[in-house]
Scaffold this motif. Sequence first.
Motif, PDB file in Angstrom:
ATOM      1  N   ALA A  66       0.854  -1.178   0.000  1.00  0.00           N
ATOM      2  CA  ALA A  66       0.000   0.000   0.000  1.00  0.00           C
ATOM      3  C   ALA A  66       0.892   1.231   0.000  1.00  0.00           C
ATOM      4  N   GLN A  67       0.460   2.269  -0.704  1.00  0.00           N
ATOM      5  CA  GLN A  67       1.267   3.486  -0.733  1.00  0.00           C
ATOM      6  C   GLN A  67       1.414   4.074   0.669  1.00  0.00           C
ATOM      7  N   ILE A 194      -4.531   0.541   8.807  1.00  0.00           N
ATOM      8  CA  ILE A 194      -5.473   0.913   7.745  1.00  0.00           C
ATOM      9  C   ILE A 194      -4.691   1.289   6.495  1.00  0.00           C
ATOM     10  N   ALA A 195      -5.213   0.892   5.342  1.00  0.00           N
ATOM     11  CA  ALA A 195      -4.582   1.273   4.074  1.00  0.00           C
ATOM     12  C   ALA A 195      -5.653   1.501   3.025  1.00  0.00           C
ATOM     13  N   ASP A 196      -5.338   2.368   2.074  1.00  0.00           N
ATOM     14  CA  ASP A 196      -6.215   2.607   0.931  1.00  0.00           C
ATOM     15  C   ASP A 196      -5.828   1.614  -0.155  1.00  0.00           C
ATOM     16  N   LEU A 197      -6.671   0.597  -0.380  1.00  0.00           N
ATOM     17  CA  LEU A 197      -6.350  -0.461  -1.339  1.00  0.00           C
ATOM     18  C   LEU A 197      -6.499  -0.019  -2.784  1.00  0.00           C
ATOM     19  N   GLU A 198      -6.937   1.217  -2.997  1.00  0.00           N
ATOM     20  CA  GLU A 198      -6.981   1.759  -4.348  1.00  0.00           C
ATOM     21  C   GLU A 198      -5.647   2.411  -4.725  1.00  0.00           C
ATOM     22  N   VAL A 235       3.141   2.655 -13.489  1.00  0.00           N
ATOM     23  CA  VAL A 235       4.081   3.661 -13.981  1.00  0.00           C
ATOM     24  C   VAL A 235       5.217   3.807 -12.979  1.00  0.00           C
ATOM     25  N   VAL A 236       6.377   4.187 -13.492  1.00  0.00           N
ATOM     26  CA  VAL A 236       7.533   4.420 -12.620  1.00  0.00           C
ATOM     27  C   VAL A 236       7.292   5.698 -11.826  1.00  0.00           C
ATOM     28  N   ASP A 237       7.331   5.583 -10.518  1.00  0.00           N
ATOM     29  CA  ASP A 237       7.068   6.729  -9.649  1.00  0.00           C
ATOM     30  C   ASP A 237       8.376   7.383  -9.191  1.00  0.00           C
ATOM     31  N   THR A 238       9.268   6.585  -8.630  1.00  0.00           N
ATOM     32  CA  THR A 238      10.543   7.139  -8.157  1.00  0.00           C
ATOM     33  C   THR A 238      11.691   6.199  -8.516  1.00  0.00           C
ATOM     34  N   GLU A 246      26.108  -2.565  -0.564  1.00  0.00           N
ATOM     35  CA  GLU A 246      26.027  -3.919  -0.026  1.00  0.00           C
ATOM     36  C   GLU A 246      25.387  -4.889  -1.015  1.00  0.00           C
ATOM     37  N   SER A 247      24.246  -4.510  -1.561  1.00  0.00           N
ATOM     38  CA  SER A 247      23.504  -5.409  -2.446  1.00  0.00           C
ATOM     39  C   SER A 247      23.752  -5.151  -3.929  1.00  0.00           C
ATOM     40  N   LYS A 248      24.421  -4.037  -4.257  1.00  0.00           N
ATOM     41  CA  LYS A 248      24.639  -3.638  -5.644  1.00  0.00           C
ATOM     42  C   LYS A 248      23.325  -3.499  -6.419  1.00  0.00           C
ATOM     43  N   THR A 249      22.309  -2.992  -5.732  1.00  0.00           N
ATOM     44  CA  THR A 249      21.011  -2.733  -6.356  1.00  0.00           C
ATOM     45  C   THR A 249      20.565  -1.326  -5.998  1.00  0.00           C
ATOM     46  N   PHE A 250      19.589  -0.829  -6.762  1.00  0.00           N
ATOM     47  CA  PHE A 250      18.967   0.444  -6.439  1.00  0.00           C
ATOM     48  C   PHE A 250      17.455   0.250  -6.483  1.00  0.00           C
ATOM     49  N   GLN A 251      16.731   1.082  -5.767  1.00  0.00           N
ATOM     50  CA  GLN A 251      15.288   0.909  -5.631  1.00  0.00           C
ATOM     51  C   GLN A 251      14.520   1.727  -6.665  1.00  0.00           C
ATOM     52  N   VAL A 252      13.518   1.074  -7.230  1.00  0.00           N
ATOM     53  CA  VAL A 252      12.588   1.729  -8.145  1.00  0.00           C
ATOM     54  C   VAL A 252      11.183   1.469  -7.615  1.00  0.00           C
ATOM     55  N   THR A 253      10.398   2.527  -7.494  1.00  0.00           N
ATOM     56  CA  THR A 253       9.028   2.394  -7.006  1.00  0.00           C
ATOM     57  C   THR A 253       8.052   2.584  -8.159  1.00  0.00           C
TER      58      THR A 253
END
Length: 348
Positions: A66-67, A194-198, A235-238, A246-253
């Motif tokens: 959930a966002q 609580i979360a907005d499932l939309e 869609v790509v948000d961030t 450490e993991s040699k990865t980067f985060q994409v949201t």
Amino acid sequence: MARKGFGFLRWIITLLVLAVGMFLIWKFILNREQEVYENPVSAVKVALPYRATIEESLELNGYIEAQAMIPVVPFVSGTITGYYAKAGDFVSEGDVLAQIDSKPYELTAKQAEAVYLAAEATFQRVSNLYEAGAATKQNYDEAKAQLDAYKAQYDLANVQVGYATVTAPVSGTVLMSNSAEGSIGTSSDFLYVIADLEKLKITLNVPERYFNLFVANGQSMKATVSRDGAQTSAVVDTIAPYVSPESKTFQVTLRLDGDVSLFRPGMYVKVSLVYNTYENALVLDQKTRNTDGSAYYYNPETQCAEYVKLDVIAADNTRIVIDEKWADTLFIVDGQGTVLGGQRVNAI
């Protein structure tokens, strides 16, 4: 004399037999035409390249989130006398979700009220005396400060009485209910989540080698999220501006922007990110190539299979994009694993 004639005759017969044998060996063995072995002509299926739209994509996996997942925490402690929602319920902002025993806080509020009223009366008296010149400015300031302090205590006590009624801070679906009527509610533990499932998202840990690709094309990428036949768009948000050492990865949201009715937080999903599209491209099926990436085409003039190492412009899971110079070439699309370069074939 007769014995000598008989011996001579025997040698003559022996020589004749040897001569006949040598003639027969020469005639039927040494002098026969040599048989030439010819490889059988292999039957293969040929076809021309065709036109199609190819999308180059990156396949990754992730979890639905959930966002915003809002924990509902009571701001006062006490026995829960009412617990009104359960997991799966939709609640609106301001709905009463739980009730903390408010009697201790009501008594505290009454005590604070009494002290406040007494301080107010004292201040009023000192104020009258000060205006009449019978009290000093210091007396007035002390009475005013005391009144303000007791007023703040009284207001705080009333706020705590209000906090005993726990309400929904936002509208959404109850994901977790973590307590029950009769248990103790504290500010160190949540009663609900609580979360907005939309409004759902996916956080991907992308290998470092794709960093430049995302920086260049990230916001324009077309993303598809799928799970057990269910599919939606995103869609790509961030894009994180750094790579974890450490993991040699980067985060994409990613933000889901299609129909999310079949998706819930915690689901494991596949994500396909299209970063390049070739429309009306000249393509061959992936199965046309051998395991080493080579292929064979058919030469109508020699009726032979010809070996070629194709330069692949782009590819997806089933097809490859090739140069336009191969548009009129018949490629062997079935049976290429049984032929060699220069071998005659029967093209079907």
